[in-house]
Each structure stands twice: as structure tokens, then as C-alpha cells.
Scaffold this motif. Structure first.
Motif, PDB file in Angstrom:
ATOM      1  N   SER A 115       9.353   2.568  10.457  1.00 57.28           N
ATOM      2  CA  SER A 115       7.934   2.759  10.760  1.00 57.28           C
ATOM      3  C   SER A 115       7.534   2.255  12.142  1.00 57.28           C
ATOM      4  N   ASP A 118       6.428   5.031  14.547  1.00 60.83           N
ATOM      5  CA  ASP A 118       5.114   5.546  14.147  1.00 60.83           C
ATOM      6  C   ASP A 118       4.007   4.575  14.539  1.00 60.83           C
ATOM      7  N   SER A 161       3.402   4.689  18.253  1.00 58.12           N
ATOM      8  CA  SER A 161       2.670   5.920  18.599  1.00 58.12           C
ATOM      9  C   SER A 161       1.198   5.788  18.245  1.00 58.12           C
ATOM     10  N   SER A 162       0.918   5.250  17.069  1.00 61.46           N
ATOM     11  CA  SER A 162      -0.477   5.083  16.650  1.00 61.46           C
ATOM     12  C   SER A 162      -1.225   4.112  17.552  1.00 61.46           C
ATOM     13  N   ASN A 183      -1.578  10.413  12.430  1.00 60.80           N
ATOM     14  CA  ASN A 183      -0.153  10.163  12.634  1.00 60.80           C
ATOM     15  C   ASN A 183       0.427   9.366  11.472  1.00 60.80           C
ATOM     16  N   VAL A 184      -0.270   8.323  11.064  1.00 59.93           N
ATOM     17  CA  VAL A 184       0.206   7.487   9.957  1.00 59.93           C
ATOM     18  C   VAL A 184       0.269   8.295   8.671  1.00 59.93           C
ATOM     19  N   SER A 226       2.944  11.231   8.918  1.00 60.87           N
ATOM     20  CA  SER A 226       4.344  10.813   8.856  1.00 60.87           C
ATOM     21  C   SER A 226       4.738  10.406   7.445  1.00 60.87           C
TER      22      SER A 226
END
Length: 145
Positions: free
Chosen positions: A35, A38, A41-42, A57-58, A61
């Protein structure tokens, strides 16, 4: 690819040596390791003012992981064997799935209560909920043994 294999192999071996069940290793350590990209990215899109994209995004994914990350390998295995893929009935996965559904409801509730704004207070709440999940996972494994 290779790094994922190494991470899973290391966690499997470490869990075996430490006496930690594979499901618990997956829930806590492998999930955290996969994670991180991710999360980064978030954070990046959240800092640029696109909070909706960070949340998407969260959620996206996780939906991808559940439906494609689990569904596709199980489908391929079932097609190859000509029979359904059976989960190990000795591993208590159902309580974790139910907790995931509860966490999704809490996630939506907390964002709603916070006026659909993502801020530091909400971040601390989510972090606290994650710590509660880790503690619950560990305790539930060792209490039920």
C-alpha cells in the motif's frame, strides 16, 4: 514482480520463524508493504489540491485488489483445475471481511461528519482506526488459538 515475490517470501518465512499465522502476516505486513505506493500517490495528489482524486485512488486500488487481484488468479486456478478454488476453512477470513465492510461505512461516515473535507484531524482518525485494526487482527488470532 520480483520485489513482490521477495516481500511475500520474506514475510512467509519470518512468520513461520516467529510463529505468526500467514493470514495475519498478510493483513498487517504484506498489506502495508503493497500500500505504500498507493499512499504516496494519494499524498501527492492530495497536496496538489485534488482530494477527490486521492480518495478515488485509495478506493479504486482496493476495489482492483479485491476483484482483479483475487478474482483473476482464483478464476485461472479454477479453470486450470476444472473445479472451484477452495479457501482454507481453518483460516478465519470472514471476520476480516466483515470488518472491512464496517470500516468502509466508518470511512464514509467520518468524511461526511467532517463536512466532506480531508484534514489533519481526519487523517489522525484514519490512522487510529488502522492501529485499532492491527491490534484487533493480532489479538483475534492469538485469543482464538
Amino acid at each position: 514482480g520480483v520485489l513482490s515475490f521477495v516481500m511475500v517470501d520474506f514475510c512467509s518465512r519470518a512468520g513461520c520463524v516467529l510463529g505468526v499465522p500467514p493470514l495475519l502476516m498478510g493483513l498487517i505486513f504484506i498489506a502495508a508493504g503493497t500500500s505504500v505506493p498507493d499512499a504516496l500517490s494519494s499524498v501527492a495528489v492530495g497536496k496538489s489540491g485534488m482530494g477527490d482524486m486521492a480518495v478515488a485512488n485509495v478506493l479504486g486500488s482496493n476495489v482492483f485488489n479485491i476483484f482483479l487481484g483475487l478474482g483473476l488468479p482464483w478464476c485461472i486456478k479454477a479453470l486450470a483445475d476444472g473445479k472451484p478454488f477452495m479457501l482454507d476453512p481453518t483460516e478465519p477470513i470472514l471476520p476480516s471481511i466483515m470488518l472491512l465492510l464496517i470500516y468502509c461505512a466508518i470511512f464514509i461516515f467520518l468524511i461526511h461528519v467532517n463536512g466532506w473535507a480531508l484534514n489533519t484531524c481526519l487523517g489522525y482518525q484514519f490512522f487510529g482506526l488502522h492501529l485499532a485494526f492491527v491490534v484487533w487482527s493480532a489479538v483475534s488470532f492469538y485469543v482464538s488459538i
